[in-house]
Motif scaffolding. Sequence first.
Motif: not given
Length: 397
Positions: A138-139, A162-172, A221-224
């Motif tokens: 997230g942020d 650094v392993n970063w998920k910009p959004s968690v739980d598909h909030s975006y 949430m497609s591969a593309a």
Amino acid sequence: MVKIGGSGLVLALGLGCVALAVAGLSGCRGEACASGAAGPGSADGAGVVGSATGAGGADADGGTGGTGGTGNAGQGGGDAGDAGRTACEVSRTLVPSCGAWWGIAPEIFTGRRPQRALERAERRMGGPADIMHVYHRGDELFPTAAERAIARDPDGRRILLVNWKPSVDHSYTWAEIAGGALDARIDRLAAHIVRTFPERFFLTVHHEPENDVLETPGAGMSAADYAAMFRHVVARLRAGGVTNAVTVMTYMGAPNWASQPWFERLYPGDDVVDWVAMDPYADHRVDGFDALVNKTRPDFPRWPGFYRWTGERFPGKPVMVAEWGVFERHDRPAFKESFFASVRAGLRDYPRIKALVYFDSPKAPRGDTRFDTTPGARRTFGELARDPRLRPAVPPR
């Protein structure tokens, strides 16, 4: 561990190919390079440790291990060095010309702070790590002060992964991020990195995306959509001045996901990916190193194994094993010991693997991956950690 001397000679990882005339940075004496044992590889091209979201690649496929030769072991570019060579070099994308980085995600899910977890893990394995793997979501801003201190340790600098998920739980959704929904978040992060951390570091964006893919039209949430999200995040960071992030595309490496018709569409493109990575785990179906990095399944006969696939698909890209772990087998108490020995024995067959980063946790999603649960496991893991192909000797200055 990346040793920095006390004189005016400073290892500037961001300044092209640098001769590593300092101890501990996976350099190698001419003999070790010439033997090919370390492989070629001039190819270029959460604040708190316990908050990791990793180990998602812990054999979600339930696959059997691949067997047979490595096929593409000779690919990866460059020559292995000659008998007169006295040190390895590191490219601008952090690829060592011989040897491989040795890294760890230490004591995950224990709640210990990063520095303490790393100190304990290095003491347990009897040697230092080149790479420290950390997780953010997230942020959160990174690197944190603690992570910067780890990277700048005067006794031996380390490279951050650094392993970063910009959004968690598909909030975006990925499509929303690619469309600019989190641009303010990305820009804030870019400004933080530019202000606080000029050193080169590895960055992976939303690792192991395979089991999050939804090909339903309009789901975003497609591969593309993933590929577009990755591209957008990297491009936005670069536009914000982050030129020191070495980007890593991290797959699960599981046969069932890799055999999906959308799998190839996940890749964001060579211009935004510097390294290709896998996150394989050794469960009861995996008995050795080849089975780990070239896992196959009889019900997916067209999948050749991840290492073989990268040789065919990305012959010029270095390969990272960004997370790997060995689960406890109560019916085989010596399993970890034998597995770590197989990794050490098999290293020479995988010259395009330029980094090995272990996931050390008593509470990984599918078991205990601590490397020292038995005396034999601790001994063989320590031998692996100190193997000269992972930390070859560098002549004194």
